[in-house]
Design a protein around this motif. Structure first.
Motif, PDB file in Angstrom:
ATOM      1  N   GLY A   1      -0.269  14.013  -1.488  1.00  0.00           N
ATOM      2  CA  GLY A   1      -1.236  13.689  -2.546  1.00  0.00           C
ATOM      3  C   GLY A   1      -2.526  14.481  -2.443  1.00  0.00           C
ATOM      4  N   THR A   2      -2.708  15.247  -1.382  1.00  0.00           N
ATOM      5  CA  THR A   2      -3.989  15.930  -1.167  1.00  0.00           C
ATOM      6  C   THR A   2      -3.963  17.410  -1.548  1.00  0.00           C
ATOM      7  OG1 THR A   2      -3.970  14.583   0.828  1.00  0.00           O
ATOM      8  CG2 THR A   2      -5.904  15.874   0.480  1.00  0.00           C
TER       9      THR A   2
ATOM     10  N   ARG B   1       0.847  -1.208   0.000  1.00  0.00           N
ATOM     11  CA  ARG B   1       0.000   0.000   0.000  1.00  0.00           C
ATOM     12  C   ARG B   1       0.882   1.257   0.000  1.00  0.00           C
ATOM     13  NH1 ARG B   1      -2.321  -0.801   4.649  1.00  0.00           N
ATOM     14  NH2 ARG B   1      -0.942   0.652   5.716  1.00  0.00           N
ATOM     15  N   ILE B   2       1.889   1.251   0.831  1.00  0.00           N
ATOM     16  CA  ILE B   2       2.778   2.422   0.918  1.00  0.00           C
ATOM     17  C   ILE B   2       3.557   2.587  -0.385  1.00  0.00           C
ATOM     18  CG2 ILE B   2       4.816   3.365   2.107  1.00  0.00           C
ATOM     19  CD1 ILE B   2       3.694   1.984   4.692  1.00  0.00           C
TER      20      ILE B   2
ATOM     21  N   LYS C   1       2.941   6.959  -7.013  1.00  0.00           N
ATOM     22  CA  LYS C   1       2.227   8.069  -7.653  1.00  0.00           C
ATOM     23  C   LYS C   1       2.969   9.393  -7.477  1.00  0.00           C
ATOM     24  CE  LYS C   1      -2.326   6.048  -7.143  1.00  0.00           C
ATOM     25  NZ  LYS C   1      -2.966   5.626  -5.900  1.00  0.00           N
TER      26      LYS C   1
ATOM     27  N   GLY D   1       2.620   1.697  -3.272  1.00  0.00           N
ATOM     28  CA  GLY D   1       1.675   2.193  -4.287  1.00  0.00           C
ATOM     29  C   GLY D   1       1.477   3.699  -4.176  1.00  0.00           C
ATOM     30  N   LYS D   2       1.324   4.177  -2.956  1.00  0.00           N
ATOM     31  CA  LYS D   2       1.124   5.623  -2.749  1.00  0.00           C
ATOM     32  C   LYS D   2       2.365   6.403  -3.182  1.00  0.00           C
ATOM     33  CE  LYS D   2      -2.256   5.234   0.978  1.00  0.00           C
ATOM     34  NZ  LYS D   2      -2.572   5.437   2.387  1.00  0.00           N
ATOM     35  N   ALA D   3       3.537   5.860  -2.840  1.00  0.00           N
ATOM     36  CA  ALA D   3       4.789   6.551  -3.199  1.00  0.00           C
ATOM     37  C   ALA D   3       4.985   6.551  -4.709  1.00  0.00           C
ATOM     38  CB  ALA D   3       5.967   5.876  -2.506  1.00  0.00           C
TER      39      ALA D   3
ATOM     40  N   LEU E   1       2.908  10.913   2.678  1.00  0.00           N
ATOM     41  CA  LEU E   1       2.533  10.611   1.292  1.00  0.00           C
ATOM     42  C   LEU E   1       1.074  11.006   1.057  1.00  0.00           C
ATOM     43  CD1 LEU E   1       4.187   7.083   0.867  1.00  0.00           C
ATOM     44  CD2 LEU E   1       5.067   9.292   0.079  1.00  0.00           C
ATOM     45  N   ASP E   2       0.216  10.675   2.017  1.00  0.00           N
ATOM     46  CA  ASP E   2      -1.204  11.035   1.880  1.00  0.00           C
ATOM     47  C   ASP E   2      -1.350  12.549   1.800  1.00  0.00           C
ATOM     48  OD1 ASP E   2      -2.077   8.431   1.898  1.00  0.00           O
ATOM     49  OD2 ASP E   2      -2.456   8.371   4.060  1.00  0.00           O
TER      50      ASP E   2
ATOM     51  N   GLU F   1       3.703   7.226   5.562  1.00  0.00           N
ATOM     52  CA  GLU F   1       2.428   7.115   4.843  1.00  0.00           C
ATOM     53  C   GLU F   1       1.589   8.383   5.039  1.00  0.00           C
ATOM     54  OE1 GLU F   1       0.309   3.487   5.589  1.00  0.00           O
ATOM     55  OE2 GLU F   1      -1.101   3.860   3.942  1.00  0.00           O
TER      56      GLU F   1
END
Ligand code: UDP
Length: 406
Positions: free
Chosen positions: A396-397, A23-24, A30, A26-28, A392-393, A389
């Motif tokens: 992305g916001t 999951r982490i 992007k 995947g977020k990174a 990263l969130d 994380e």
């Protein structure tokens, strides 16, 4: 095998499982190539440098081009900023115009030497806060405040708000540190890196060797506090509590501390503590030997962090990670790490600290139970992967106008 390597996200699989790692990743993915600059005011000494060091490496491992820059300043600058630090945690300050001049001029000089071509700028704590004023803003700027902001001195808060309000988001360590600010606020609790020399598993032999090197006897159980020499860490209270407990149990106290380059108060406090030294009370300044920190936290029967104010208190999680029971001051971030009577103890006075010390020192089974719950708490909540994380969130916001989409 390559000669050098840094910790990678997959190294955490043993602690957080493969799903979380994926999951982490995947977020990174992007955010690959994102350029992030971190500014703070010391290379070492204190939890902030500790975390930036590990976090920037892990983020680079995840493909984000993350830098760490430390602002330069003379002794008078750090003397002013330490007063500001204390005032943000509720202390008094005489905010004279000379202090403001020193503060603002040094930050201006730093801005001349620092060229920013990044996608995010993260400014840690009050020292580099005014940097923002000297750049044309081309990306979101985040102010990451690690202090206990629950009751800031009104004068300092008003003064610093002129810069705080120009940031795009503020990140604090606990929910109760949120203050009225123009930018939106987020809560990121700090976290530890389990792979550093400070936190990795040490064998008994390695521990014995470190303790012997510093002539720390191991004939009695060790009670340990590891902290900068700072009044908020209440080293005097620790000595008093230990003396009280010593009436009922045989143990040895080790107070280990270091001095941060941005903290001029340490020397004085250390000198005053030295008067308490005796055969059962060791006051050591070898705190920059992180293997010693690890050895003490691992071997201790009890770790104390008897702070009177504490932004978070990484030393608490560090001890819990080593399955060592921790007694913490019932303040600030310590309350989010220790659930009283479950994975540690929270105390509000010298007497309570002494009582808990006695209780733990007399009961090995209790120490083991509390210790193993402590480790589990850190595994679930206070490892660096959770922290990364959250960043990263957050990255992305932001939208293209540097606004946080809620
Ligand atoms: N520390 C250390 N040696 C010392 C004292 C402290 O390595 O002599 C480390 C400690 O292990 C922790 C950090 O410095 O990683 C202190 O962080 P904490 O959040 O507890 O307190 P701060 O100094 O940031 O107020």
């Amino acid at each position: 095998m390559a000669k050098y390597r840094i910790t990678q996200i997959e190294d955490y699989e043993q602690f957080i499982g493969s799903e979380s790692v994926e999951r982490i990743r995947g977020k990174a993915g992007k955010l690959k190539g994102l350029r992030v600059a971190n500014f703070n005011s010391t290379y070492y000494g204190g939890g902030v440098a500790e975390m930036i060091s590990s976090l920037t490496l892990l983020m680079n491992g995840l493909g984000l081009r993350t830098e760490w820059r430390v602002i330069q300043g003379r002794a008078d600058f750090f003397s002013v900023t330490k007063k500001m630090h204390n005032a943000l945690q509720g202390g008094e300050i005489d905010l004279s115009s000379i202090k403001k001049q020193i503060f603002e001029q040094v930050i201006y000089e730093n801005s001349i030497r620092n060229f920013i071509e990044h996608d995010f700028v993260i400014v840690h704590d009050p020292q580099p806060l005014p940097l923002i004023e000297h750049y044309e803003k081309k990306c979101p700027w985040l102010w990451r405040c690690h202090l206990d902001l629950s009751q800031p001195n009104a004068k300092i808060w008003k003064y610093l708000r002129q810069w705080i309000d120009t940031y795009d988001a503020v990140i604090v360590s606990c929910p109760e540190y949120k203050q009225e600010t123009k930018p939106p606020q987020r809560v990121f609790m700090p976290a530890i890196d389990p792979f550093t020399i400070k936190n990795r598993h040490l064998s008994d032999k390695e521990i014995d060797e470190r303790l012997a090197h510093y002539k720390i006897p191991t004939d009695l159980p060790l009670v340990v506090q590891i902290s900068r020499f700072d009044p908020w860490k209440d080293p005097e209270g620790v000595v008093k509590a230990f003396k009280l407990a010593s009436k009922e149990v045989d143990a040895r106290l080790v107070l280990l501390g270091n001095f941060a380059t941005d903290d001029p108060e340490g020397e004085e406090i250390f000198n005053s503590l030295c008067a308490c030294r005796d055969e059962r009370i060791l006051i050591l300044t070898a705190g920059d030997d992180t293997a010693l920190v690890n050895a003490l936290q691992t071997r201790a029967a009890v770790v104390l962090q008897k702070s009177l104010r504490e932004g978070f208190g990484l030393t608490v999680s560090e001890a819990m990670w080593k399955s060592t029971p921790a007694i913490g001051g019932n303040v600030g971030g310590i309350r989010y790490q220790i659930e009283d009577g479950v994975n540690g103890f929270l105390v509000s006075s010298v007497e309570e600290a002494a009582e808990r010390m006695v209780q733990l020192l007399k009961n090995k089974k209790l120490r083991e139970e509390i210790g193993s719950k402590g480790r589990e708490t850190v595994r679930e909540k206070f490892l660096l992967t959770r922290y990364v994380e959250q960043y990263l969130d957050l990255f992305g916001t932001f939208d293209k106008d540097f606004c946080l989409r809620e």
